[in-house]
Design an enzyme around this catalytic site. Structure first.
Site, PDB file in Angstrom:
ATOM      1  N   SER A   1      -4.870  -2.358  -0.553  1.00 30.49           N
ATOM      2  CA  SER A   1      -5.594  -2.100   0.690  1.00 30.49           C
ATOM      3  C   SER A   1      -5.203  -0.757   1.276  1.00 30.49           C
ATOM      4  O   SER A   1      -6.061   0.082   1.602  1.00 30.49           O
ATOM      5  CB  SER A   1      -5.320  -3.218   1.709  1.00 30.49           C
ATOM      6  OG  SER A   1      -5.854  -4.443   1.279  1.00 30.49           O
TER       7      SER A   1
ATOM      8  N   ARG B   1      -3.162   2.277   9.898  1.00 30.17           N
ATOM      9  CA  ARG B   1      -3.082   0.912  10.414  1.00 30.17           C
ATOM     10  C   ARG B   1      -4.324   0.544  11.215  1.00 30.17           C
ATOM     11  O   ARG B   1      -4.832  -0.590  11.134  1.00 30.17           O
ATOM     12  CB  ARG B   1      -1.837   0.759  11.292  1.00 30.17           C
ATOM     13  CG  ARG B   1      -0.568   0.516  10.514  1.00 30.17           C
ATOM     14  CD  ARG B   1      -0.496  -0.926  10.083  1.00 30.17           C
ATOM     15  NE  ARG B   1       0.645  -1.168   9.215  1.00 30.17           N
ATOM     16  CZ  ARG B   1       0.915  -2.323   8.657  1.00 30.17           C
ATOM     17  NH1 ARG B   1       0.117  -3.356   8.861  1.00 30.17           N
ATOM     18  NH2 ARG B   1       1.951  -2.474   7.875  1.00 30.17           N
TER      19      ARG B   1
ATOM     20  N   HIS C   1      -7.129  -0.100   8.860  1.00 32.16           N
ATOM     21  CA  HIS C   1      -6.929  -1.406   8.239  1.00 32.16           C
ATOM     22  C   HIS C   1      -7.381  -2.526   9.175  1.00 32.16           C
ATOM     23  O   HIS C   1      -7.926  -3.553   8.734  1.00 32.16           O
ATOM     24  CB  HIS C   1      -5.458  -1.584   7.868  1.00 32.16           C
ATOM     25  CG  HIS C   1      -5.153  -2.850   7.145  1.00 32.16           C
ATOM     26  ND1 HIS C   1      -4.490  -3.904   7.717  1.00 32.16           N
ATOM     27  CD2 HIS C   1      -5.433  -3.243   5.871  1.00 32.16           C
ATOM     28  CE1 HIS C   1      -4.369  -4.893   6.846  1.00 32.16           C
ATOM     29  NE2 HIS C   1      -4.927  -4.515   5.717  1.00 32.16           N
TER      30      HIS C   1
END
Length: 211
Positions: free
Chosen positions: A17, A40, A43
């Site tokens: 990922s 982050r 994500h």
């Protein structure tokens, strides 16, 4: 219908990922700390083009990380933001504060003629000084933070301003980024934002290793 084979190894899913995010996201203009934060946040929302809307003051990363290392509290506009912060990764067992559910907030909101998210910030008091403020939902909270600072309230160490929505979100983030007080800030310009993105930014700031 037969379920197609899928990856079940959690560690490998995690690795792939973040590798995909770093491959597909333009991180060239960010320093190492801010790049981790952007990764982050991408994500959290699944949109690699988010990086193009990120703006931060030059000293944001250093100021936010220093505040966390010094044990500063995180003051959150909603419980959803607070819930998304991974306590185990905080460097000094930092306090995570959300005053939205305090019993006096509804009356205070009526008195001030604003939302409960904004009114709840009145209860932060002296904790605002040197804190990391995290706004992930309410544009009114971000606007009210700037009003508090203008009125002489203690200055936070840094502000993550990522409210989401169609009314006031765009304007509140511009107001933070252009505020005459020169606060250290991180924003995602436009309508996008939210609790997951805001707490993801904190979680990235709290960790030292690459992802």
């Amino acid at each position: 219908m037969t379920v197609e084979p899928y990856l079940k190894d959690g560690a490998e899913i995690y690795r792939r990922s973040f590798a995909t995010i770093r491959e597909e996201t333009d991180l060239a203009r960010f320093d190492a700390v801010l790049a981790r934060v952007v990764v982050r946040m991408v994500h959290a929302c699944g949109m690699v083009d988010l990086a193009g809307d990120v703006e931060a003051s030059p000293g944001f990363g250093q100021a936010a990380r220093a505040a966390l290392r010094d044990g500063a509290p995180m003051l959150c506009d909603t419980n959803m933001v607070a819930a998304g912060i991974t306590r185990a990764r905080l460097p000094r067992d930092n306090e995570v504060v959300c005053t939205l559910r305090e019993p006096e907030v509804p009356a205070l909101a009526r008195e001030l003629g604003t939302t409960r998210s904004a009114a709840a910030m009145q209860l932060w008091g002296a904790r605002l000084g040197g804190a990391l403020v995290v706004v992930g939902n309410a544009p009114t909270a971000l606007f009210h933070l700037l009003e508090l600072v203008d009125a002489g309230a203690p200055r936070p160490a840094a502000v993550i301003g990522i409210p989401v929505g169609f009314v006031g979100a765009v304007e509140s983030k511009v107001a933070l980024a252009r505020h005459a007080g020169g606060l250290e800030y991180l924003v995602v310009h436009g309508r996008r934002g939210g609790s997951a993105m805001a707490s993801a930014a904190v979680n990235a700031l709290a960790r030292d290793e690459e992802i």
